[in-house]
Design an enzyme around this catalytic site. Structure first.
Site, PDB file in Angstrom:
ATOM      1  N   THR A 107      79.307   7.626  19.517  1.00 43.63           N
ATOM      2  CA  THR A 107      80.097   8.607  18.786  1.00 43.63           C
ATOM      3  C   THR A 107      79.725  10.007  19.309  1.00 43.63           C
ATOM      4  O   THR A 107      78.868  10.147  20.180  1.00 43.63           O
ATOM      5  CB  THR A 107      79.777   8.487  17.275  1.00 43.63           C
ATOM      6  OG1 THR A 107      78.378   8.222  17.128  1.00 43.63           O
ATOM      7  CG2 THR A 107      80.519   7.324  16.648  1.00 43.63           C
ATOM      8  N   ASP A 109      77.930   4.279  24.998  1.00 45.96           N
ATOM      9  CA  ASP A 109      79.271   4.329  24.409  1.00 45.96           C
ATOM     10  C   ASP A 109      79.100   4.765  22.964  1.00 45.96           C
ATOM     11  O   ASP A 109      79.119   3.953  22.044  1.00 45.96           O
ATOM     12  CB  ASP A 109      79.904   2.932  24.497  1.00 45.96           C
ATOM     13  CG  ASP A 109      81.317   2.912  23.933  1.00 45.96           C
ATOM     14  OD1 ASP A 109      81.862   3.979  23.603  1.00 45.96           O
ATOM     15  OD2 ASP A 109      81.871   1.796  23.811  1.00 45.96           O
TER      16      ASP A 109
HETATM   17  N1  SAM Z   1      84.927   5.287  22.032  1.00 46.30           N
HETATM   18  C1  SAM Z   1      84.332   5.984  20.969  1.00 46.30           C
HETATM   19  C2  SAM Z   1      84.411   7.477  21.061  1.00 46.30           C
HETATM   20  O1  SAM Z   1      84.067   8.078  22.093  1.00 46.30           O
HETATM   21  O2  SAM Z   1      84.840   8.086  20.084  1.00 46.30           O
HETATM   22  C3  SAM Z   1      82.992   5.459  20.659  1.00 46.30           C
HETATM   23  C4  SAM Z   1      83.155   4.095  20.071  1.00 46.30           C
HETATM   24  S1  SAM Z   1      81.824   3.233  19.461  1.00 46.30           S
HETATM   25  C5  SAM Z   1      82.586   2.733  17.949  1.00 46.30           C
HETATM   26  C6  SAM Z   1      80.553   4.361  19.027  1.00 46.30           C
HETATM   27  C7  SAM Z   1      79.394   3.639  18.355  1.00 46.30           C
HETATM   28  O3  SAM Z   1      78.172   4.351  18.570  1.00 46.30           O
HETATM   29  C8  SAM Z   1      79.515   3.459  16.846  1.00 46.30           C
HETATM   30  O4  SAM Z   1      79.798   2.112  16.558  1.00 46.30           O
HETATM   31  C9  SAM Z   1      78.146   3.902  16.300  1.00 46.30           C
HETATM   32  O5  SAM Z   1      77.651   3.044  15.311  1.00 46.30           O
HETATM   33  C10 SAM Z   1      77.298   3.857  17.560  1.00 46.30           C
HETATM   34  N2  SAM Z   1      76.081   4.665  17.513  1.00 46.30           N
HETATM   35  C11 SAM Z   1      75.926   5.961  17.139  1.00 46.30           C
HETATM   36  N3  SAM Z   1      74.635   6.317  17.226  1.00 46.30           N
HETATM   37  C12 SAM Z   1      73.941   5.240  17.662  1.00 46.30           C
HETATM   38  C13 SAM Z   1      72.568   4.992  17.956  1.00 46.30           C
HETATM   39  N4  SAM Z   1      71.619   5.933  17.777  1.00 46.30           N
HETATM   40  N5  SAM Z   1      72.219   3.747  18.405  1.00 46.30           N
HETATM   41  C14 SAM Z   1      73.165   2.789  18.575  1.00 46.30           C
HETATM   42  N6  SAM Z   1      74.462   2.971  18.313  1.00 46.30           N
HETATM   43  C15 SAM Z   1      74.856   4.179  17.855  1.00 46.30           C
END
Ligand code: SAM
Length: 285
Positions: free
Chosen positions: A162, A160
């Site tokens: 970004t 899930d």
């Molecule tokens: N529903 C959303 C969208 O598609 O736009 C995604 C929501 S969620 C907030 C995405 C999360 O991915 C963020 O909180 C971000 O910190 C996390 N994220 C990005 N790269 C990451 C990584 N390498 N490891 C763990 N989390 C990560």
């Protein structure tokens, strides 16, 4: 970006389009070590979370994305007990996973604690299951987490993330997906948010499917659903199995699901598996 004091707008220059919401005020803004996190109060969509200028979720319509990321995957696996969420810091995915009574453990690994602290404050309904004893929240890089995971330690991995830029870029790449395959048990499956079939078919969806096969997944299938706050208003998740068929699911269990949803049901699941012609053509190549 804020158009002026009363509108938030996310432009999508490649398609010459933008999505805008009328806002009441900006409630939160913080540059974390990884990204710029904002929350706005909107006029018609409740609170809105934005990361690096891209809409993450609104209170009004996040149920579409969260339900479609979680329930098709959990009803496709024969008996999901151990679930890993990579990203998902707003905790909406975690809440949906915990609705499944058979799940024994959910490990969530988001790189950015600022996202979860903002969600606790401005999206409390998404965080209502965070204290569930089955849930573990970690703040770490999901790529390293999966690299270090024991073989066959999870039944389902949910990515899930970004968009595939910045810290999330590696979550769409072969080394991470190979590590996921290793961390999954034999009947395991991965589900990943895979962007818009209208805007990202060639740039993201097709390469992701190819990379999943190259990583060693046996079968891959993309499901689609409406999501009005994301570019084009049409979104996908992609299921990849280690052994089984991602288009077959526990239909009787899905029809008798012991929890409330706002979008997902057994008919929606079946319908979302149908592949539109533009996707069929592009993904067959
Ligand atoms: N529903 C959303 C969208 O598609 O736009 C995604 C929501 S969620 C907030 C995405 C999360 O991915 C963020 O909180 C971000 O910190 C996390 N994220 C990005 N790269 C990451 C990584 N390498 N490891 C763990 N989390 C990560």
């Amino acid at each position: 970006m804020a158009l002026d004091n009363t509108w938030f707008s996310e432009p999508h220059p490649a398609s010459g389009s933008a999505f805008s919401l009328q806002i009441e005020e900006r409630l939160f803004a913080q540059q974390s070590p990884y990204q710029y996190v904002e929350v706005y109060a909107t006029v018609g969509f409740g609170n809105l979370m934005v990361i690096d200028g891209c809409v993450m979720l609104s209170q009004r319509d996040n149920f579409l994305y969260h339900e479609m990321l979680v329930h098709p995957a959990l009803f496709t696996h024969p008996d999901p007990r151990r679930v890993l969420i990579i990203g998902g810091g707003d905790c909406g995915t975690l809440r949906e996973v915990l609705k499944h009574p058979g799940v024994e453990q959910v490990v969530q690994v988001d790189i950015d604690e600022v996202v979860t602290r903002a969600a606790e404050q401005y999206f409390p309904e998404l965080c209502e299951s965070n204290q569930d004893p089955r849930a573990q929240l970690h703040f770490a890089d999901g790529i390293a987490w999966v690299q270090n995971a024991a073989p066959a330690s999870y039944d389902i991995i949910i990515v899930d993330s970004t968009d595939p830029i910045g810290p999330a870029e590696g979550l769409f790449a072969a080394p991470f997906l190979q590590d996921c395959l290793r961390a999954l048990a034999d009947t395991g499956l991965l589900v990943q948010q895979s962007e818009s079939p209208l805007f990202h078919l060639e740039s993201i969806l097709k390469p992701l499917q190819r990379t999943l096969y190259q990583a060693g997944f046996a079968a891959v299938h993309t499901l689609h659903f409406p999501q009005c706050v994301y570019p084009s208003g049409w979104w996908t998740v992609t299921l990849a199995t280690k052994t089984g068929d991602p288009t077959r699911f526990r239909e009787q269990d899905a029809a008798a699901k012991p929890f409330v949803t706002d979008y997902y049901n057994v008919d929606i699941h079946r319908a979302s598996l149908a592949t539109p012609e533009l996707m069929r053509r592009a993904l067959a190549e």
